[in-house]
Write a protein that holds these residues in place. Structure first.
Motif, short mmCIF file in Angstrom:
data_model
loop_
_atom_site.label_atom_id
_atom_site.label_comp_id
_atom_site.label_asym_id
_atom_site.label_seq_id
_atom_site.Cartn_x
_atom_site.Cartn_y
_atom_site.Cartn_z
N VAL A 286 0.82 -1.22 0.00
CA VAL A 286 0.00 0.00 0.00
C VAL A 286 0.85 1.27 0.00
CG1 VAL A 286 -1.86 1.27 1.15
CG2 VAL A 286 -1.89 -1.23 1.13
N PRO A 287 1.78 1.44 0.98
CA PRO A 287 2.62 2.63 0.90
C PRO A 287 3.48 2.68 -0.36
CG PRO A 287 3.39 1.15 2.65
CD PRO A 287 2.04 0.67 2.21
N MET A 288 3.91 1.52 -0.87
CA MET A 288 4.70 1.53 -2.10
C MET A 288 3.85 2.00 -3.27
SD MET A 288 6.91 -1.50 -3.97
CE MET A 288 8.34 -1.33 -2.92
N ALA A 289 2.60 1.54 -3.34
CA ALA A 289 1.70 1.97 -4.41
C ALA A 289 1.49 3.48 -4.35
CB ALA A 289 0.36 1.24 -4.31
N GLN A 290 1.31 4.00 -3.15
CA GLN A 290 1.12 5.44 -2.99
C GLN A 290 2.34 6.22 -3.45
OE1 GLN A 290 -0.45 7.23 0.82
NE2 GLN A 290 1.51 8.27 0.79
N GLU A 291 3.51 5.78 -3.05
CA GLU A 291 4.75 6.49 -3.38
C GLU A 291 5.07 6.43 -4.86
OE1 GLU A 291 7.16 8.30 -1.22
OE2 GLU A 291 5.13 8.44 -0.43
N MET A 292 4.65 5.36 -5.53
CA MET A 292 4.97 5.19 -6.94
C MET A 292 3.79 5.49 -7.87
SD MET A 292 7.61 1.96 -6.96
CE MET A 292 8.03 2.33 -8.66
N LYS A 293 2.82 6.24 -7.35
CA LYS A 293 1.69 6.73 -8.15
C LYS A 293 0.76 5.63 -8.64
CE LYS A 293 3.82 10.64 -7.66
NZ LYS A 293 3.42 11.53 -6.55
N GLY A 294 0.71 4.51 -7.91
CA GLY A 294 -0.25 3.48 -8.22
C GLY A 294 -1.58 3.76 -7.53
N ASP A 295 -2.56 2.92 -7.73
CA ASP A 295 -3.86 3.09 -7.11
C ASP A 295 -3.81 2.55 -5.68
OD1 ASP A 295 -6.56 2.98 -6.31
OD2 ASP A 295 -7.24 2.78 -8.37
N ALA A 296 -3.52 3.43 -4.72
CA ALA A 296 -3.36 3.01 -3.33
C ALA A 296 -4.67 2.50 -2.74
CB ALA A 296 -2.82 4.17 -2.49
N SER A 297 -5.79 3.02 -3.22
CA SER A 297 -7.09 2.56 -2.73
C SER A 297 -7.31 1.09 -3.08
CB SER A 297 -8.21 3.42 -3.32
OG SER A 297 -9.48 2.95 -2.90
N LEU A 298 -7.00 0.72 -4.32
CA LEU A 298 -7.12 -0.68 -4.73
C LEU A 298 -6.14 -1.55 -3.96
CD1 LEU A 298 -8.18 -2.96 -6.52
CD2 LEU A 298 -6.53 -2.26 -8.27
N ALA A 299 -4.92 -1.04 -3.75
CA ALA A 299 -3.92 -1.79 -2.98
C ALA A 299 -4.44 -2.11 -1.58
CB ALA A 299 -2.62 -1.00 -2.91
N GLY A 300 -5.07 -1.13 -0.95
CA GLY A 300 -5.63 -1.35 0.38
C GLY A 300 -6.76 -2.37 0.37
N GLN A 301 -7.63 -2.28 -0.63
CA GLN A 301 -8.72 -3.25 -0.75
C GLN A 301 -8.18 -4.67 -0.89
OE1 GLN A 301 -12.03 -2.83 -0.64
NE2 GLN A 301 -12.15 -0.60 -0.57
N LEU A 302 -7.13 -4.81 -1.70
CA LEU A 302 -6.57 -6.15 -1.94
C LEU A 302 -5.92 -6.72 -0.68
CD1 LEU A 302 -5.10 -5.52 -5.49
CD2 LEU A 302 -6.97 -7.07 -4.91
#
Length: 327
Positions: A286-302
């Motif tokens: 999740v923090p990696m997705a946020q830092e690298m401009k990925g969809d952090a919301s989806l990362a959290g859901q997963l």
């Protein structure tokens, strides 16, 4: 039944911490801005300290059996490669593809996997899983950087950007620093020097403090960022990611090992494979997705949904292996 109870006991604290974070948001003690800032701290400070200490506390990297490590890494790469066309079919959004690909191959090895291996096969399982982490954790992070870089906002793949992302990634750097520290320690042992990093107690204690903050804070932030309303809009991605992480990946990795390499691997090795391939998505995704401009919301859901589903995947994987006489 013992495996199921262990899986439940491993999952429950994670879900409780996420629920507490969600409650903090509801009573307005935390918000999205706070969560974003804390995620940055987790990714750049707390997780690197945790990974460094996890590597440094290993007895010796020289004890690693290259056979089972090579198998685990090859299967990881195969799962990663198979996941690429799959995520491209599931979603057209670049920011989601990289996050979804993480769910396919990246497990919560450090937090749930290693203790799980100990539960399944005692101290031998713990030792095998811990040694495997020296190769698995850097591999997870390198592949995560690649997946989030390839599937981003840019239309063309920027190789230089990917390489820089790998070289500058705090999680990868912390693991390499831990390996370097192990090398220095081994040199000291051979030359009879008694000094160890743990002898610098203030520094070692502070590293421990920072390390201990990583997982609970990441889970609290995940709860703050979690939105039930997002489930419907991301349903397709959540279903695919959860099935890929908790059903397809363990079936491929553990199934191939059992069918074709059963004589080469012991029960402890299979415990490590369950730990690496049947556990949920890593919280650090999740923090990696946020830092690298990925969809952090989806990362959290997963993270949330694969964690819930992993109670069953871990149970069935361990039960089948016990029924087959591996454990």
């Amino acid at each position: 039944m013992n495996s199921f109870l262990f899986a439940i006991s491993a999952v429950a604290p994670i879900m409780i911490m996420v629920a507490i974070g969600y409650l903090l948001k509801k009573i307005k003690l935390a918000n999205a801005d706070i969560a974003k800032a804390l995620n940055r701290l987790v990714f750049r400070v707390f997780l690197p300290c945790m990974l460094f200490l996890n590597v440094y506390k290993m007895d010796s990297i020289g004890e690693i059996d290259l056979g089972y490590v090579a198998y685990a890494l090859i299967v990881l790469l195969v799962i990663f490669a198979l996941g690429i066309p799959c995520v491209m079919l599931v979603t057209k959004q670049g920011a989601r593809r990289g996050v979804l690909l993480q769910a396919v191959f990246r497990s919560n090895y450090a937090l749930i996997g290693i203790p799980l291996a100990q539960s399944l096969f005692g101290e031998e399982g713990l030792a095998i899983a811990t040694l495997l982490s020296a190769a698995a954790i850097p591999a997870f992070n390198v592949l995560a950087v690649i997946s989030l870089s390839v599937f981003g906002d840019e239309q063309k793949v920027n190789v230089k950007k990917i390489l820089l992302g790998i070289v500058k990634n705090p999680l990868i750097l912390s693991v390499l620093a831990g390996v370097a520290a192990l090398g220095v320690r081994a040199f000291f042992i051979r030359t009879g020097i008694s000094f160890r990093l743990a002898d610098v107690k203030p520094v070692y204690t502070v590293l421990g403090y920072l390390s201990n903050l990583a997982t609970p804070l990441a889970l609290l932030v995940l709860g703050v960022q979690f939105e039930f309303s997002a489930v419907k809009e991301m349903k397709k991605e959540i279903i695919f990611g959860t099935l890929a992480r908790t059903v397809l990946a363990p079936a491929l990795a553990i199934g191939v090992a059992f069918l074709f390499l059963k004589e080469q691997f012991s029960g402890a090795h299979f415990a490590a494979f369950v730990a690496m391939f049947a556990t949920p998505v890593a919280v650090s995704s999740v923090p990696m997705a946020q830092e690298m401009k990925g969809d952090a919301s989806l990362a959290g859901q997963l993270v949330v949904w694969t964690t819930l589903a992993s109670a069953l995947s871990v149970f069935f994987a361990s039960w089948l292996l016990k029924f087959a006489g591996v454990f």
